[in-house]
Design a protein around this motif. Structure first.
Motif, PDB file in Angstrom:
ATOM      1  N   ARG A 164       0.844  -1.198   0.000  1.00  0.00           N
ATOM      2  CA  ARG A 164       0.000   0.000   0.000  1.00  0.00           C
ATOM      3  C   ARG A 164       0.882   1.252   0.000  1.00  0.00           C
ATOM      4  O   ARG A 164       1.879   1.316   0.720  1.00  0.00           O
ATOM      5  CB  ARG A 164      -0.910   0.017   1.224  1.00  0.00           C
ATOM      6  N   SER A 167       3.122   2.718   3.061  1.00  0.00           N
ATOM      7  CA  SER A 167       3.564   1.701   4.007  1.00  0.00           C
ATOM      8  C   SER A 167       5.088   1.619   3.988  1.00  0.00           C
ATOM      9  O   SER A 167       5.753   2.087   3.057  1.00  0.00           O
ATOM     10  CB  SER A 167       2.949   0.352   3.653  1.00  0.00           C
ATOM     11  N   ARG A 224      -6.299 -12.310   2.131  1.00  0.00           N
ATOM     12  CA  ARG A 224      -6.675 -11.127   1.354  1.00  0.00           C
ATOM     13  C   ARG A 224      -6.309  -9.853   2.089  1.00  0.00           C
ATOM     14  O   ARG A 224      -6.151  -9.851   3.309  1.00  0.00           O
ATOM     15  CB  ARG A 224      -8.181 -11.145   1.037  1.00  0.00           C
ATOM     16  N   ARG A 225      -6.182  -8.785   1.317  1.00  0.00           N
ATOM     17  CA  ARG A 225      -5.887  -7.488   1.890  1.00  0.00           C
ATOM     18  C   ARG A 225      -7.166  -6.846   2.412  1.00  0.00           C
ATOM     19  O   ARG A 225      -8.266  -7.391   2.259  1.00  0.00           O
ATOM     20  CB  ARG A 225      -5.214  -6.603   0.837  1.00  0.00           C
ATOM     21  N   ARG A 226      -7.036  -5.690   3.001  1.00  0.00           N
ATOM     22  CA  ARG A 226      -8.196  -5.022   3.594  1.00  0.00           C
ATOM     23  C   ARG A 226      -9.271  -4.705   2.564  1.00  0.00           C
ATOM     24  O   ARG A 226     -10.461  -4.682   2.873  1.00  0.00           O
ATOM     25  CB  ARG A 226      -7.759  -3.731   4.288  1.00  0.00           C
ATOM     26  N   ARG A 231      -3.737 -11.384  -1.607  1.00  0.00           N
ATOM     27  CA  ARG A 231      -2.359 -10.963  -1.355  1.00  0.00           C
ATOM     28  C   ARG A 231      -1.395 -11.533  -2.406  1.00  0.00           C
ATOM     29  O   ARG A 231      -0.412 -10.891  -2.762  1.00  0.00           O
ATOM     30  CB  ARG A 231      -1.912 -11.406   0.032  1.00  0.00           C
TER      31      ARG A 231
END
Length: 240
Positions: A164, A167, A224-226, A231
């Motif tokens: 992201r 990050s 999975r990501r948010r 991922r």
């Protein structure tokens, strides 16, 4: 690097100031003890997905390095496996680690941009090598892979979702690529390795232009990501 068995800072500096080929020849004996090697968790997840797709007769590991991906192919290929890389040092390590593999493994020293094969493979894989190719080289690279696959053959590789923006991982990769660009601007020969140059949104259209039909399969082991996106995905590009 990060472990007693890994390369020292001096060894990494010498490698970074060499050509890609010479750099990997130097790094080969300690490469498996660096973070640059594809993690076993990714290799195992791809192997499990390929077992559901296979079996396959003949497999090719593109830019095979020290042979970590070869072990994926020996799990899913029945007749023969071939590894290709342009670093003699990496191939020497790969030969030693897969000496007793079944099916038998053949190694070929060659440039992935000029593969010395006929359409003889049902499956081609690659792990962690695409940062060594500039975006303008991808059409030719994908055309080469297409040319060595039999009709219906698959070109498969995992892709980790980009970090992201903002990050720590995002800034780390951005900084690495910036350092490499400066290094290549002031030092010859260049060492091509960029983490942010291989973008899935650009890669899929290039694969299609090379004659592949492309599907993306999530590897559920990595979650999975948010935002709900996987991922890690596995790109499955099939020759029509």
């Amino acid at each position: 690097m990060f472990s007693p068995e890994g390369p020292t800072l001096r060894e990494l500096a010498v490698q970074a100031l060499s050509s890609v080929e010479r750099g990997y020849d130097l790094l080969a004996p300690k490469f498996d003890h660096t973070p640059f090697r594809t993690p076993d968790s990714v290799l195992d997840a791809v192997a499990e997905a390929l077992e559901r797709m296979g079996p396959f007769d003949a497999g090719l590991d593109l830019c095979c390095g020290t042979g970590a991906g070869i072990e994926v192919l020996t799990r899913v290929c029945r007749h023969r496996v071939t590894g290709v890389d342009f670093s003699a040092g990496m191939l020497a390590v790969a030969r030693e680690r897969t000496r007793s593999a079944e099916p038998p493994v053949t190694y070929v020293r060659a440039d992935a941009r000029a593969l010395p094969f006929t359409p003889a493979f049902d499956l081609a894989v690659s792990f962690g090598a695409f940062g060594h190719f500039l975006p303008r080289e991808l059409p030719g690279l994908f055309a080469q892979v297409h040319s060595v696959l039999r009709p219906g053959g698959a070109f498969v590789f995992p892709v980790v979702a980009p970090p992201r923006p903002g990050s720590w991982a995002y800034w780390m990769l951005l900084g690495f690529d910036a350092v490499m660009r400066v290094r290549n601007a002031v030092w010859r020969p260049p060492f091509v390795m960029y983490y942010r140059a291989f973008r899935l949104g650009e890669v899929c259209p290039e694969l299609e232009r090379a004659g592949f039909s492309v599907a993306l399969e999530p590897l559920p082991d990595f979650g999975r990501r948010r935002d709900g996106s996987p991922r890690v995905r596995m790109v499955v590009a099939r020759r029509a």
